[in-house]
Design a protein around this motif. Structure first.
Motif, PDB file in Angstrom:
ATOM      1  N   ASP A  37       0.865  -1.185   0.000  1.00 35.72           N
ATOM      2  CA  ASP A  37       0.000   0.000   0.000  1.00 35.72           C
ATOM      3  C   ASP A  37       0.895   1.227   0.000  1.00 35.72           C
ATOM      4  OD1 ASP A  37      -2.095  -1.711   0.146  1.00 35.72           O
ATOM      5  OD2 ASP A  37      -2.510  -1.385   2.275  1.00 35.72           O
ATOM      6  N   SER A  75      -9.033   4.969  -3.199  1.00 33.87           N
ATOM      7  CA  SER A  75      -8.258   4.157  -4.135  1.00 33.87           C
ATOM      8  C   SER A  75      -8.715   4.327  -5.566  1.00 33.87           C
ATOM      9  CB  SER A  75      -8.378   2.674  -3.759  1.00 33.87           C
ATOM     10  OG  SER A  75      -9.713   2.254  -3.989  1.00 33.87           O
ATOM     11  N   LEU A 110      -2.912   5.002  -2.346  1.00 33.76           N
ATOM     12  CA  LEU A 110      -4.003   5.505  -1.522  1.00 33.76           C
ATOM     13  C   LEU A 110      -3.632   6.852  -0.911  1.00 33.76           C
ATOM     14  CD1 LEU A 110      -4.452   2.153   0.406  1.00 33.76           C
ATOM     15  CD2 LEU A 110      -5.926   2.962  -1.420  1.00 33.76           C
TER      16      LEU A 110
END
Lengths: 569, 128
Positions: free
Chosen positions: A282, A355, A421
């Motif tokens: 991430d 996202s 993100l």
């Protein structure tokens, strides 16, 4: 002429006599190796007519070599000791560091169309140029080769292309935000109208926002500093590598952090059939231009029986914090909206927030006036009665740009499921500073407020948020000492308050969606020690899991200066 | 050790004579003449090189033979110090500068040294 001679050789006055003497000594030794019988002493013919001059040139050449070596040492360049800018620029390029000075100004342009493209997709040539009142031209900043493709709502976006969806933002208007850049340095104010070099079918308006000039560190010393930290990480293959990569390739990014399997913030990596953690990363982004207020019109269908509005909300930019929802017809009507979110399979729960893979709905009850009458006027139309609402939220446009780059063909991470993100935001709603003042002195509270807010809004991973700079700001502003900080903050998991499960859809079956949804409660913070929370969803592994997790790698902070107040003790 | 010879004219002019070589005490004597002729401070890398003699002559300090002898004695000391500071040192340890004539801004000198065999070597030159 050879640049070595024109650029690096010093003028004779800059060659120290001691260097010439040392060069002469060395030259005499070398001379003696080949012609030991020739007199090269001072006062001799060879000594004065040849060796003396050769020693001076040799000393100058030694200085030139030292200067060349200095230009190849990024530490010296970082300290602004540069002899040949063109050489240093080319040399640093060997480390993948190049001058971003080609980007003088960068920002975004919001295109509004009054018709949808025939055939579903509008192809925009990448040589399209935008021009503001000035003569400066801005070009599209596209991550993939080929044209920009604007797709009508419902049309699939093609991977590996520059596809962007058109979002309906009015009864007959559709918007899209595109990133642009220019080599010129210009001051473009928000909402400045732009003209386009190519006619685009249905284009109603084009307006710039989020422009900033020279917000990237330009200049060779800055590049050299980057080189010293990025030379080992020219590709995003490690967590630090990703950060360094962004530092070089994405000048608009202020902060970037990567959470990989094993990090508490990373909950996506389950186990593979072999028992190893699935490779997933991430990547959290915060743009240098900060959060910007974005407003767009959203059409909500009206259910007369339930006296409720519900509709899909497709944000034009990556939403971070919800601000207001009001009826287009009267901004003063108080509404009670609820934001719903459905996550993607790849990014479960709140991991989807921001996202680009998540879907949002907005619902709100019909406000009823004192006379029991419905306040919002309903418009009949295709698909049933509806009303238009203005939704305002804080957005970070850089997240999408970074995602497009980090997931594009050339830069895509090998063997890892990467999600780009936005940082999860801790919004500090109130910060009260208790301080003491020396009698007879004045404390510049406005200055302290501005500095504290700038510190909070500018602190990002890997720097920790600390109260020490706040105390410094207070002392500099004239306070004798700071006694305490009171804080009220919330860690938000995005803009949604309810997480939809399975295939529930509040616009289809509101009651079923309400019954099955999982509430997304913000994490409440009441002391400065908790401002960098370490939190993992306690319901992980159950049906109520929200997949919420917070740690230093995915948390950023936001405060409005007016939320800071002072109490003198 | 071998060195190219200089052709020193009676008018003070200097030419490089590529057809002749000097060795031994003659070579060192030629270097001594050059040192005496070199104005002190003219070589930035070797501030100890040369003598004050040429400056004394053009400044008018040397206007009679007594003054010329005085200036020549200092110049001999300075030249020896200069020659001895380089390696290898000259083959003589003493040098005598004897002014023989003064004309306008010119001084005619005999430079006399004694070689290692005890044989005197004399060189006549004019300085202006």
């Amino acid at each position: 002429m050879n640049p070595l001679l024109t650029t690096y050789l010093p003028v004779p006055a800059d060659v120290p006599a001691a260097s010439v003497l040392e060069a002469r000594r060395l030259l005499t030794i070398l001379w003696g190796l080949y012609l030991p019988d020739i007199d090269t002493r001072p006062n001799s013919v060879i000594g004065d007519s040849f060796v003396a001059g050769a020693a001076a040139v040799m000393a100058a050449g030694d200085i030139a070599a030292e200067r060349l070596r200095s230009d190849m040492d990024p530490e010296n360049v970082a300290n602004n000791i540069i002899y040949d800018c063109a050489f240093v620029e080319a040399f640093l390029a060997n480390f993948g560091v190049y001058a971003p000075s080609a980007i003088g100004t960068a920002g975004y342009i919001r295109l509004v169309f009054d018709t949808l493209p025939a055939g579903g997709t509008l192809e925009v040539a990448r040589h399209l140029r935008f021009r503001f009142a000035t003569d400066d031209e801005y070009q599209l900043r596209l991550p993939a080769p080929g044209p920009l493709l604007l797709s009508s709502p419902g049309y699939p976006l093609s991977g590996g292309t520059n596809s962007l969806p058109l979002v309906q933002t009015g009864s007959s208007s559709w918007s899209v935000v595109v990133a642009v850049e220019s080599s010129v340095v210009a001051d473009i104010r928000d909402s400045t109208a732009a003209t386009v070099s190519i006619d685009l079918d249905g284009l109603q308006s084009a307006a710039g926002y989020g422009f900033s000039s020279q917000d990237v560190a330009v200049g060779l010393p800055a590049l050299a500093r980057k080189t010293r930290t990025t030379a080992y990480a020219a590709t995003p293959t490690t967590a630090n590598g990703i950060r360094r990569f962004a530092d070089v390739e994405m000048p608009g990014v202020l902060a970037i952090a990567a959470a990989s399997p094993g990090d508490p913030e990373q909950l996506r990596a389950g186990l593979t059939s072999l028992g190893f953690p699935a490779p997933a990363v991430d990547i959290y982004i915060r743009g240098r231009r900060g959060f910007r207020e974005e407003s767009q019109l959203v059409k909500l269908s009206y259910d007369a029986t339930a006296q409720r509005f519900v509709g899909l909300f497709e944000p034009v930019s990556t939403p971070q914090l919800m601000r207001t929802v009001y009826w287009e017809g009267n901004p003063l009507v108080v509404l009670d909206p609820t934001i719903w979110m459905k996550s993607s399979t790849r990014l479960p729960g709140v991991q989807s927030a921001g996202s680009g893979e998540e879907s949002y709905w907005i619902s709100l009850p019909m406000p009823i006036g004192d006379d029991d009458a419905e306040v919002v006027s309903i418009s009949p139309g295709e698909g049933g009665s509806h009303a238009w609402f203005v939704v305002t939220y804080l957005a970070d446009s850089e997240v999408r740009s970074a995602r497009e780059l980090l997931t594009s063909g050339d830069w895509k991470l090998f063997g890892a499921d990467a999600a780009v993100l936005p940082f999860r935001v801790v919004e500090i709603e109130a910060l009260i500073v208790h301080y003491k003042r020396r009698p007879g002195t004045r404390v510049l509270l406005d200055t302290a407020r501005t500095e504290i807010a700038a510190n909070i809004n500018g602190t990002n991973y890997p720097s920790p948020l600390s109260t020490a700079p706040w105390i410094d700001s207070m002392v500099y502003a004239g306070a004798e000492t700071v006694i305490d900080f009171e804080v009220a903050a919330e860690l938000r998991w995005g803009i949604a308050e309810k997480l939809l499960v399975e295939d529930s859809d509040p616009s289809e079956d509101y009651d079923e969606a309400l019954a099955s949804c999982i509430p997304l409660e913000p994490f409440l913070i009441s002391s400065t020690d908790e401002l960098t929370p370490a939190y993992v969803d306690p319901d992980l592994g159950t049906a109520d899991a929200t997949f919420s997790a917070a740690g230093p790698r995915n948390v950023t902070w936001y405060i409005r200066p007016e939320s800071i107040s002072f109490v003198e003790i | 050790m071998t060195g190219i010879a200089l052709q020193l004219g009676v008018d003070g002019g200097v030419k490089i004579d590529l057809t002749r070589r000097y060795t031994g005490v003659e070579l060192d004597l030629q270097n001594a003449v050059v040192s005496v002729m070199t104005r002190k401070g003219s070589d930035a890398a070797l501030p100890g090189r040369g003598t004050q003699l040429s400056k004394d002559i053009v400044s008018g300090y040397v206007h009679d033979l007594n003054g010329a002898r005085h200036a020549a004695n200092f110049a001999a000391l300075e030249a020896m110090r200069d020659l001895n500071s380089h390696s290898p040192p000259p083959l003589f340890s003493n040098m005598v500068l004897s002014p023989v004539k003064i004309e306008a801004l010119s001084v005619y000198l005999d430079i006399a040294v004694v070689d290692s065999d005890g044989k005197p070597v004399v060189f006549s030159a004019s300085f202006q």
